[in-house]
Design a protein around this motif. Structure first.
Motif, PDB file in Angstrom:
ATOM      1  N   GLN A 175       0.830  -1.193   0.000  1.00  0.00           N
ATOM      2  CA  GLN A 175       0.000   0.000   0.000  1.00  0.00           C
ATOM      3  C   GLN A 175       0.877   1.260   0.000  1.00  0.00           C
ATOM      4  O   GLN A 175       2.067   1.195   0.301  1.00  0.00           O
ATOM      5  CB  GLN A 175      -0.938  -0.015   1.214  1.00  0.00           C
ATOM      6  CG  GLN A 175      -1.930  -1.179   1.155  1.00  0.00           C
ATOM      7  CD  GLN A 175      -2.911  -1.146   2.305  1.00  0.00           C
ATOM      8  OE1 GLN A 175      -2.519  -1.054   3.468  1.00  0.00           O
ATOM      9  NE2 GLN A 175      -4.187  -1.229   1.992  1.00  0.00           N
ATOM     10  N   ASP A 176       0.267   2.382  -0.330  1.00  0.00           N
ATOM     11  CA  ASP A 176       1.010   3.637  -0.482  1.00  0.00           C
ATOM     12  C   ASP A 176       1.684   4.091   0.814  1.00  0.00           C
ATOM     13  O   ASP A 176       2.705   4.772   0.781  1.00  0.00           O
ATOM     14  CB  ASP A 176       0.084   4.759  -0.983  1.00  0.00           C
ATOM     15  CG  ASP A 176      -0.406   4.496  -2.401  1.00  0.00           C
ATOM     16  OD1 ASP A 176       0.265   3.730  -3.115  1.00  0.00           O
ATOM     17  OD2 ASP A 176      -1.456   5.054  -2.784  1.00  0.00           O
ATOM     18  N   ASP A 177       1.102   3.696   1.955  1.00  0.00           N
ATOM     19  CA  ASP A 177       1.662   4.141   3.231  1.00  0.00           C
ATOM     20  C   ASP A 177       2.809   3.250   3.725  1.00  0.00           C
ATOM     21  O   ASP A 177       3.292   3.404   4.838  1.00  0.00           O
ATOM     22  CB  ASP A 177       0.561   4.226   4.292  1.00  0.00           C
ATOM     23  CG  ASP A 177      -0.102   2.877   4.550  1.00  0.00           C
ATOM     24  OD1 ASP A 177       0.316   1.873   3.930  1.00  0.00           O
ATOM     25  OD2 ASP A 177      -1.051   2.829   5.347  1.00  0.00           O
ATOM     26  N   ASP A 211       2.547   0.066   4.296  1.00  0.00           N
ATOM     27  CA  ASP A 211       1.956  -1.140   4.874  1.00  0.00           C
ATOM     28  C   ASP A 211       1.562  -2.074   3.730  1.00  0.00           C
ATOM     29  O   ASP A 211       1.895  -1.848   2.580  1.00  0.00           O
ATOM     30  CB  ASP A 211       0.745  -0.758   5.719  1.00  0.00           C
ATOM     31  CG  ASP A 211       0.388  -1.832   6.740  1.00  0.00           C
ATOM     32  OD1 ASP A 211       1.014  -2.909   6.731  1.00  0.00           O
ATOM     33  OD2 ASP A 211      -0.542  -1.595   7.539  1.00  0.00           O
ATOM     34  N   TYR A 212       0.849  -3.130   4.036  1.00  0.00           N
ATOM     35  CA  TYR A 212       0.378  -4.041   3.001  1.00  0.00           C
ATOM     36  C   TYR A 212      -0.952  -4.641   3.422  1.00  0.00           C
ATOM     37  O   TYR A 212      -1.337  -4.606   4.587  1.00  0.00           O
ATOM     38  CB  TYR A 212       1.394  -5.153   2.736  1.00  0.00           C
ATOM     39  CG  TYR A 212       1.565  -6.148   3.884  1.00  0.00           C
ATOM     40  CD1 TYR A 212       0.780  -7.297   3.984  1.00  0.00           C
ATOM     41  CD2 TYR A 212       2.515  -5.928   4.885  1.00  0.00           C
ATOM     42  CE1 TYR A 212       0.932  -8.191   5.028  1.00  0.00           C
ATOM     43  CE2 TYR A 212       2.679  -6.813   5.935  1.00  0.00           C
ATOM     44  CZ  TYR A 212       1.887  -7.949   6.000  1.00  0.00           C
ATOM     45  OH  TYR A 212       2.047  -8.831   7.044  1.00  0.00           O
ATOM     46  N   THR A 213      -1.652  -5.196   2.455  1.00  0.00           N
ATOM     47  CA  THR A 213      -2.843  -5.984   2.731  1.00  0.00           C
ATOM     48  C   THR A 213      -2.710  -7.296   1.963  1.00  0.00           C
ATOM     49  O   THR A 213      -1.694  -7.524   1.297  1.00  0.00           O
ATOM     50  CB  THR A 213      -4.127  -5.219   2.342  1.00  0.00           C
ATOM     51  OG1 THR A 213      -5.264  -5.971   2.803  1.00  0.00           O
ATOM     52  CG2 THR A 213      -4.217  -5.024   0.830  1.00  0.00           C
ATOM     53  N   MET A 214      -3.696  -8.165   2.084  1.00  0.00           N
ATOM     54  CA  MET A 214      -3.637  -9.470   1.427  1.00  0.00           C
ATOM     55  C   MET A 214      -4.879  -9.663   0.557  1.00  0.00           C
ATOM     56  O   MET A 214      -6.006  -9.475   1.025  1.00  0.00           O
ATOM     57  CB  MET A 214      -3.583 -10.599   2.466  1.00  0.00           C
ATOM     58  CG  MET A 214      -2.426 -10.508   3.455  1.00  0.00           C
ATOM     59  SD  MET A 214      -0.790 -10.655   2.720  1.00  0.00           S
ATOM     60  CE  MET A 214      -0.809 -12.323   2.081  1.00  0.00           C
ATOM     61  N   ASP A 215      -4.653 -10.027  -0.689  1.00  0.00           N
ATOM     62  CA  ASP A 215      -5.735 -10.506  -1.541  1.00  0.00           C
ATOM     63  C   ASP A 215      -5.802 -12.022  -1.382  1.00  0.00           C
ATOM     64  O   ASP A 215      -4.745 -12.683  -1.349  1.00  0.00           O
ATOM     65  CB  ASP A 215      -5.469 -10.165  -3.011  1.00  0.00           C
ATOM     66  CG  ASP A 215      -5.868  -8.745  -3.366  1.00  0.00           C
ATOM     67  OD1 ASP A 215      -6.484  -8.083  -2.512  1.00  0.00           O
ATOM     68  OD2 ASP A 215      -5.558  -8.299  -4.479  1.00  0.00           O
TER      69      ASP A 215
END
Length: 200
Positions: A156-158, A160-164
């Motif tokens: 992510q732009d900040d 951090d990350y997420t998960m698909d």
């Protein structure tokens, strides 16, 4: 040149319809073959070892003899995971004590953040029959492969990350055979009968 007769037109139309029917059958047959190739493996053919929120090691063979419901997710998930876990809690409550016979499992796709303790805290907000599993990334990948599911880390732009990840809920009977999948946010009227079918 003479105009085509009504009979000739009829023959051409029938031939065209037959051609389309044969073509449709051929494409459907090929599609069915492809779909069969991506069905989850039977549980007795899966191989992985993960840790539940109590610190115990769990392997697929431990599920045999009881129907099994499995969902992939992660505790930092903003919407899909808590929604699905809330749905699962409602389904289990509707089925009642009969649902005690099921293995109901969340497998984390974010082992970097989801320790057994964090999974335990997170799942305390939902039906207590739901067990959380986490472990080393290679073991998570083996589990995902066995279910023919998928996941990926999304930066992510900040920073951090997420998960698909695959959002369906997988259902297996007591012998470990795949029964059905419940799609994300599937209507309660269709989801509960699918679970009952796995319990039969």
């Amino acid at each position: 040149m003479k105009p085509p007769t009504l009979m000739r037109v009829g023959v051409v139309a029938v031939a065209a319809v037959l051609f389309m029917l044969v073509l449709g059958w051929w494409q459907t047959r090929d599609g069915d073959r492809q779909a069969a190739g991506i069905l989850p493996l039977p549980i007795n053919q899966m191989s992985f070892a993960l840790t539940d929120q109590s610190g115990d090691t769990v392997q697929p063979k431990d599920w045999l003899g009881r129907p099994t419901m499995v969902f992939f997710g992660f505790t930092w998930c903003p919407d899909i995971c808590p929604t699905t876990l809330s749905d699962i809690s409602i389904w289990l409550e509707e089925i009642g004590p009969e649902a005690d016979r099921m293995n109901t499992v969340l497998i984390s796709v974010d082992p970097g953040r989801d320790t057994p303790e964090i999974l335990g805290d997170y799942l305390s907000n939902f039906d207590p029959r739901i067990i959380g599993l986490t472990g080393p990334l290679p073991q998570i990948e083996q589990a995902v492969d066995g279910f023919r599911a998928s996941f990926r880390k999304v930066p992510q732009d900040d920073g951090d990350y997420t998960m698909d990840h695959t959002a369906g809920v997988f259902l297996f009977d007591a012998d470990g055979r795949f029964v059905s999948i419940i799609d994300y946010h599937e209507d309660y009227r269709y989801a509960v009968p699918k679970i009952r079918r796995a319990l039969e």
